[in-house]
Design an enzyme around this catalytic site. Structure first.
Site, PDB file in Angstrom:
ATOM      1  N   GLU A  41     103.125 -18.784 104.340  1.00 23.32           N
ATOM      2  CA  GLU A  41     101.875 -18.264 104.374  1.00 23.32           C
ATOM      3  C   GLU A  41     101.166 -18.588 105.777  1.00 23.32           C
ATOM      4  OE1 GLU A  41      99.483 -19.527 101.009  1.00 23.32           O
ATOM      5  OE2 GLU A  41      97.858 -18.297 101.916  1.00 23.32           O
ATOM      6  N   ARG A 265     110.957 -30.480  97.252  1.00 23.89           N
ATOM      7  CA  ARG A 265     110.590 -30.451  98.452  1.00 23.89           C
ATOM      8  C   ARG A 265     110.483 -31.903  99.186  1.00 23.89           C
ATOM      9  NH1 ARG A 265     105.579 -27.701  98.201  1.00 23.89           N
ATOM     10  NH2 ARG A 265     104.576 -28.555 100.049  1.00 23.89           N
ATOM     11  N   LYS A 275      99.439 -28.289 104.029  1.00 20.41           N
ATOM     12  CA  LYS A 275      98.654 -27.785 105.012  1.00 20.41           C
ATOM     13  C   LYS A 275      97.138 -27.814 105.049  1.00 20.41           C
ATOM     14  CE  LYS A 275     101.199 -23.783 104.764  1.00 20.41           C
ATOM     15  NZ  LYS A 275     101.396 -22.635 104.807  1.00 20.41           N
TER      16      LYS A 275
END
Ligand code: ATP
Ligand code: MG
Length: 561
Positions: A41, A265, A275
C-alpha cells in the site's frame, strides 16, 4: 560379490520451505505458470519486513520460472501518495528485483465496480444506511450472533439505484455503504455482511476525483489477484481469517481462482515495524526522515550501509515460518559482516585520538608502508600508508594502569602499529587537569617488516594514523533506536515512543587515512578494529561523512553457537 554393505552415496536433498512445497504441489497438479505479486500500500516507505515479502514473492517466481507483479494496493485515497510509489519502486530495484508488470488496484476500480453490481444483481450485496456505530454493534461479538440491518432486504433494483447514486456523489461520507449479504450469525466475524464499498470524497493520487466510493481491502485484493491470474497470493499470517472471504468473492463472481497462502511476518527485536509507527517517528522528528540510518526502512538501511546482498541473505536465513516469531537484530548484522568481509577494503581511522610522539624518529621524515586492502580479496591490492614522528592512536588502546592480559599500549609496554613499527611507551604527558595530553614513545627501527630487532614477540596490534598527514571526516555512530527488546509494548501510561533510546546517535570527527578522504560516495569500507562504514557524501563543510553500518563485534554468532 557382496556389496550389500556399501552405503548409498548421500545425496543432499534440498529442504523445501512450506511455500515451496505448496508451489511444487500446484505444479504437479498442472499449474503451468507461477504468478506471484508484491502488493504494497503506497502509504509509507518499505521496511525490512517488506523486504522479506519481496524476497519471497520475487524469489518464488524466479525459482519456478514464473512471474512476479508489483501491485500498488491503493484503495484508500486518504493515506496514499505518489512519493511513496516512487520510493517503493526504487527500493525493490535496489534490492535487485524487477517486476514483470506494474499494476495499481485503482486501475481495477471500473471492473470492481461492475462486479459489485453483479453481486447486487445476484442478491449478494446491499446498500446499508446504518451509521458506522450501528453497523459495529449490529455485528455482534464472537460469542453472540449479529442482527440483520433494517436495510438488508432492499430489492435488487433499489440497491442498484442507491449504489449508482453513491458512485455519482449523491451522498456524504459515511451516509451509506455497500455490504456483502452473507450471514450475520457466521462464526467468522468477517462473514457478517462485510463492507465492500464506503464513500470517501477525497481525491485519489491516480484517479483524481473520478471516484467517491472506494473498495475495501477484502473486496479489492482477491479480485485484483484474480484479474492478474495470480496463482499464489502470498501474504502474512494475520490475513488467514480473511482467506475464506477472499475465496467467497472469487467463487460468487466466478472469476480466475487465485489462492491465498500465509506466512509469519518478520519481527525483529529492538525494532518497530509498522508503517504507522515509523511515520510517527518521522512526523514528530524523532528521526531525520524515513531514510534516517537508524530506521528499519530499506532506504534507512541503505544509508546506514547495508547491501542488498546482506538483506537478501538475512531473508534467506530467517526462512519462511508458519508461526510468528521474533528474530534477533544481531542476525541482520551478522549477514552484513558476512557480505562486507569479502567486499569492503580495510582502512585505518582513529575515532577517539590520543597523540603519540615517537621521540627517536626524525622530525620531518615520512616512510611509506604497504597495507593490504583486503585480506579476503587479493585482487583488492595494496596501498601505502605514511608513517611520521607524530601519530594518533585510539585512546582506549592505551591504559595507564591496565589489568592483566591487556595487550595494548601501557607505560613501559610495547605494541605493534598495524603495517608498521613496534613502539614502546616511555612517558605519559598530562594536562593540568590530569588528563592525558600525549604519549612519548620510542620505536624499534628493526621492526618495520613485522619482525623485531631480537625476535621478541609482541601480542598487541593497534591501528593509527599519521598526525601530520591524516585528514578529518565526520563519523556517525549508531546504537539501537529503541532501548528495549519489544518496543511495541508501551510502558504503563505511555506509548512506544517512551522506549526510544536517547543515545542512538553520536557524531564525531575522526582522523582518517588520506585515502579515505577521496573515496567515492557509496563506498563500503572497514575501519580496522572499529567497524564497517559507509561513505554517504560530504557534510556542509566539505568533509566526508561516514556512517557506521555495524561494529565488528559479533553478538549473534556467539549466542547461537
Ligand atoms: P505495516 O503493518 O508495516 O503498515 P502492511 O502490511 O500494512 O505493513 P503493506 O504495504 O500492506 O504493509 O504490505 C505489503 C506486503 O508486505 C504485504 O503482502 C504484507 O503482508 C507484507 N509485509 C508487511 N510487513 C511485513 C513483515 N513484517 N514481514 C513480512 N511481510 C510483511
Ligand atoms: Mg497493509
Amino acid at each position: 560379490m557382496d556389496n550389500m554393505n556399501v552405503a548409498e552415496p548421500e545425496v543432499e536433498k534440498e529442504k523445501l520451505n512450506f511455500i515451496e512445497e505448496i508451489i511444487e504441489d500446484s505444479i504437479a497438479k498442472g499449474v503451468k505458470q507461477i504468478q506471484t505479486r508484491f502488493p504494497p500500500e503506497p502509504n509509507g516507505y518499505l521496511h525490512i519486513g517488506h523486504a522479506k515479502s519481496i524476497c519471497l514473492n520475487f524469489g518464488m517466481a524466479k525459482k519456478y520460472g514464473g512471474k512476479c507483479n508489483l501491485r500498488f494496493d491503493d484503495t484508500n485515497p486518504v493515506k496514499e501518495d505518489t512519493e511513496y510509489v516512487d520510493s517503493i519502486k526504487q527500493d525493490i530495484n535496489w534490492l535487485g528485483f524487477m517486476w514483470s508488470e506494474e499494476h495499481y488496484a485503482s486501475d481495477y476500480f471500473d471492473q470492481l465496480y461492475l462486479w459489485a453490481e453483479k453481486l447486487i444483481e445476484k442478491g449478494l450485496a446491499y446498500v446499508d444506511d446504518q451509521t458506522q456505530e450501528e453497523i459495529r454493534v449490529g455485528r455482534g461479538t464472537i460469542t453472540t450472533p449479529g442482527t440483520n440491518s433494517p436495510y438488508r432486504n432492499r430489492s435488487v433494483e433499489e440497491n442498484l439505484k442507491l449504489f449508482r447514486e453513491m458512485r455519482d456523489g449523491k451522498f456524504a461520507d459515511g451516509e451509506k455503504v455497500l455490504r456483502a449479504k452473507i450471514d450475520m450469525a457466521h462464526p467468522n466475524m468477517l462473514f457478517r455482511d462485510p463492507l465492500m464499498y464506503r464513500i470517501i470524497h477525497t481525491d485519489h493520487h491516480r484517479t483524481g476525483n473520478k471516484w467517491c466510493i472506494y473498495p475495501m481491502y477484502d473486496y479489492a485484493h482477491g479480485q485484483s489477484d484474480s484479474i492478474e491470474h495470480i496463482t499464489h497470493s502470498i501474504c502474512t499470517l494475520e490475513f488467514d481469517v480473511h482467506r475464506p472471504l477472499y475465496d467467497w468473492f472469487i467463487d460468487k463472481l466466478e472469476i480466475f481462482p487465485s489462492h491465498q497462502y500465509e506466512f509469519a511476518r518478520l519481527n525483529i527485536n529492538y525494532t518497530v515495524m509498522s508503517k504507522r509507527k515509523l511515520l510517527q517517528l518521522v512526523k514528530q522528528g524523532y528521526v531525520t526522515g524515513w531514510d534516517d540510518p537508524r530506521m528499519p526502512t530499506i532506504c534507512g538501511l541503505r544509508r546506514r550501509g547495508y547491501t542488498p546482498e546482506s538483506i537478501k541473505m538475512f531473508a534467506e536465513k530467517v526462512g519462511v515460518a508458519k508461526r510468528d516469531n521474533i528474530i534477533d537484530l544481531g542476525l541482520l548484522e551478522w549477514c552484513l559482516r558476512e557480505d562486507l568481509n569479502k567486499k569492503a577494503e580495510r582502512r585505518m581511522a582513529v575515532l577517539n585520538p590520543v597523540k603519540v610522539i615517537i621521540t627517536n624518529y626524525p622530525e620531518g621524515k615520512t616512510e611509506l608502508f604497504n597495507a593490504v586492502n583486503n585480506p579476503e580479496d587479493e585482487s583488492a591490492g595494496v596501498r601505502q600508508v605514511s608513517f611520521t614522528r607524530e601519530i594518533f592512536i585510539e585512546s582506549d588502546d592505551f591504559m595507564e594502569n591496565p589489568p592483566k592480559k591487556y595487550f595494548r599500549l601501557q607505560p613501559g609496554g610495547e605494541v605493534r602499529l598495524r603495517y608498521s613499527y613496534l613502539i614502546k611507551c616511555d612517558e605519559v604527558i598530562k594536562n593540568e587537569d590530569g588528563s592525558i595530553k600525549e604519549l612519548h614513545c620510542s620505536y624499534d627501527p628493526e621492526s618495520g617488516s613485522g619482525s623485531s630487532s631480537d625476535g621478541r614477540k609482541v601480542k598487541g596490534v593497534i591501528h593509527w594514523v599519521s598526525a601530520t598527514e591524516c585528514k578529518q571526516a565526520k563519523v556517525r555512530l549508531f546504537d539501537r533506536l529503541f532501548a528495549v527488546e519489544a518496543p511495541d509494548e508501551a510502558p504503563e501510561g505511555g506509548t512506544f515512543l517512551d522506549n526510544l533510546n536517547p543515545n542512538s546517535l553520536t557524531e564525531k570527527i575522526a582522523y582518517i587515512e588520506p585515502s579515505l578522504y577521496s573515496m567515492p560516495v557509496g563506498t563500503h569500507v572497514q575501519f580496522e578494529r572499529v567497524g564497517y562504514f559507509y561513505n554517504e557524501g560530504l557534510d556542509e563543510n566539505g568533509a566526508p561523512v561516514y556512517n557506521r553500518t555495524a561494529t565488528l563485534k559479533d553478538s549473534w554468532a556467539k549466542k547461537n553457537q
